[in-house]
Design an enzyme around this catalytic site. Structure first.
Site, PDB file in Angstrom:
ATOM      1  CB  THR A 222      -0.925   0.016   1.234  1.00  0.00           C
ATOM      2  OG1 THR A 222      -1.773  -1.125   1.180  1.00  0.00           O
ATOM      3  CG2 THR A 222      -1.778   1.278   1.260  1.00  0.00           C
TER       4      THR A 222
ATOM      5  CE  LYS B  52      -5.155  -1.444  -0.592  1.00  0.00           C
ATOM      6  NZ  LYS B  52      -6.235  -2.135   0.159  1.00  0.00           N
TER       7      LYS B  52
ATOM      8  CE  LYS C  46      -5.363   2.130   1.745  1.00  0.00           C
ATOM      9  NZ  LYS C  46      -6.661   1.460   1.996  1.00  0.00           N
TER      10      LYS C  46
ATOM     11  CG  ASP D 182      -8.710   1.171  -0.915  1.00  0.00           C
ATOM     12  OD1 ASP D 182      -9.920   1.464  -1.035  1.00  0.00           O
ATOM     13  OD2 ASP D 182      -8.246   0.592   0.075  1.00  0.00           O
TER      14      ASP D 182
ATOM     15  CD  GLU E 206      -9.804  -2.214  -1.625  1.00  0.00           C
ATOM     16  OE1 GLU E 206     -10.034  -2.633  -0.469  1.00  0.00           O
ATOM     17  OE2 GLU E 206      -8.671  -2.231  -2.153  1.00  0.00           O
TER      18      GLU E 206
ATOM     19  CG  ASP F   8     -12.541  -3.356   1.654  1.00  0.00           C
ATOM     20  OD1 ASP F   8     -12.900  -4.298   2.395  1.00  0.00           O
ATOM     21  OD2 ASP F   8     -11.584  -2.623   1.926  1.00  0.00           O
TER      22      ASP F   8
ATOM     23  CB  CYS G 256      -4.912  -7.676   6.364  1.00  0.00           C
ATOM     24  SG  CYS G 256      -3.478  -6.764   5.756  1.00  0.00           S
TER      25      CYS G 256
ATOM     26  CG  LEU H 296      -3.064  -0.482  10.118  1.00  0.00           C
ATOM     27  CD1 LEU H 296      -3.033   0.809  10.917  1.00  0.00           C
ATOM     28  CD2 LEU H 296      -1.713  -0.711   9.444  1.00  0.00           C
TER      29      LEU H 296
ATOM     30  CG  ASP I  26      -4.238  -5.048   0.243  1.00  0.00           C
ATOM     31  OD1 ASP I  26      -3.066  -4.650   0.319  1.00  0.00           O
ATOM     32  OD2 ASP I  26      -5.206  -4.413   0.711  1.00  0.00           O
TER      33      ASP I  26
ATOM     34  CG  ASP J 200       0.311  -3.906   2.600  1.00  0.00           C
ATOM     35  OD1 ASP J 200      -0.799  -4.234   3.036  1.00  0.00           O
ATOM     36  OD2 ASP J 200       0.582  -2.760   2.205  1.00  0.00           O
TER      37      ASP J 200
END
Length: 363
Positions: free
Chosen positions: A135, A160, A162, A190, A218, A243, A295, A297, A320, A322
């Site tokens: 990300t 990815k 943001k 995303d 996303e 999501d 996931c 955090l 995804d 990470d």
């Protein structure tokens, strides 16, 4: 192998740098850990990430739900009765998906230990290696371009990005990143619910007109706006991934039935764990809708469970995961192995944990 006791604790780990989305900025990982103990001396571990802006779960609510509602309903049950345990877990309290996920993960860890087999093999055994994206937090276009270059240098080929904070700025962000990393790197966007439907269509169409290659976008709109999500999906060419709109198998069925999105994002903290996620995989597979595993955090503890699920199921085609590379330290001994973007599942039983350091236990 019967459940006889449990311990609840918490982990606190500073992040290497702030994690920024259109919804929040986070500087530290603060998660709940559960240890479920059996009469054979085996221990299963689970983790819950309090993500109030998405799941509504807080550190305190997770701990209380586990201690007062969930664990009393499964103490004394045999691990081989996985269906009965999961029925009780689901019925003992509504919502509280992150608390349920922590307990679910620990139970499945023990389920694998019971049969002395890596969990992914019991769930399907499709593969033992997957490739994750990484990300790039929301920031100025120049900073995001710089962070993207750094990620590529570290071996990541899928980024990815943001967005979701300022329409014109979001376009500049994706332009800057694509220009910085070239055309061989896969980009995902995303928005974290950051746009309304017309804004989303406007932005995505401009990206299409500029021939900026984006694999998918996303959650462009509010999680509560199913009609808006469908409107965006119907009016752009770039695939749309649901999501925050999808927590349960019922949500998955509704999204697929209404063709409101092209892809589904499974996160254990939203589904309430592996048991419900497996139902989503079955529904998606029935209708040929590909899934991503994602996931919050999370540390390597709960991400290990997500990796085992991804390793088990072929319908999960995008990854995804990470989360474990973001904290400054990794307190988890054992579990899956990270080698830059490649995550491997070892042949140890269950989820393969050896120990967890720096946990403050409540009981």
């Amino acid at each position: 192998m019967k459940i006889v006791d449990f311990k609840i604790g918490s982990m606190y780990i500073p992040l290497k740098k702030p994690f920024k989305t259109s919804l929040r900025t986070v500087k530290n990982l603060k998660n709940v850990v559960i240890k479920i103990i059996t009469d054979t001396g085996n221990a299963g571990y689970g983790e819950a990430a309090p993500t109030a802006v998405i799941t509504g779960d807080s550190l305190g609510s997770i701990e209380y739900a586990i201690e007062k509602y969930i664990m009393p309903c499964i103490i004394g049950m045999d691990i081989e009765n996985i269906e009965g345990i999961m029925l009780n877990l689901d019925r003992c309290i509504v919502k509280n998906s992150s608390a349920k996920a922590a307990v679910d993960i620990a139970v499945y860890d023990l389920f694998g230990q019971l049969y002395n087999t890596p969990l992914y093999k019991l769930l399907g055994g499709y593969r033992d290696k997957i490739t994750t994206d990484v990300t790039v937090s929301i920031d100025t276009p120049d900073k995001m371009a710089s962070d993207s270059i750094d990620a590529v240098k570290r071996g990541y080929k899928i980024l990815k990005i943001k967005v979701g904070n300022g329409i014109d700025m979001d376009i500049e962000r994706i332009k800057a990143v694509r220009s910085a990393v070239g055309n061989d790197i896969v980009l995902r966007m995303d928005a974290n619910q950051g746009w309304n439907p017309k804004e989303a269509v406007n932005i995505i169409r401009k990206i299409e007109e500029m021939n900026i290659d984006v694999e998918f976008v996303e959650q462009p709109v509010s999680c509560r706006d199913m009609e808006g999500l469908k409107y965006v999906t119907d009016n752009v060419l770039i695939p749309i991934l649901a999501d925050e709109s999808m927590f349960s198998s019922e949500d998955a069925a509704k999204i697929i039935e209404n063709r409101a999105a092209d892809l589904l994002n499974i996160k254990l903290m939203k589904t309430g764990g592996i048991h419900s996620a497996l139902k989503i995989c079955s529904i998606a597979e029935t209708f040929g809708v590909q899934c991503m595993i994602g996931c919050m955090l999370e540390s390597k503890l709960s991400v290990t469970a997500a990796v085992h699920l991804a390793g088990a199921k072929s319908i999960i085609t995008k990854v995804d995961l990470d989360g474990p590379i973001l904290p400054k330290t990794d307190p988890i001994k054992g579990g899956v192995v990270f080698d830059k973007s490649i995550i491997s599942i070892p042949g140890t039983s269950g989820l393969g944990f050896e120990s967890i350091d720096n946990i403050v236990w409540n009981n």
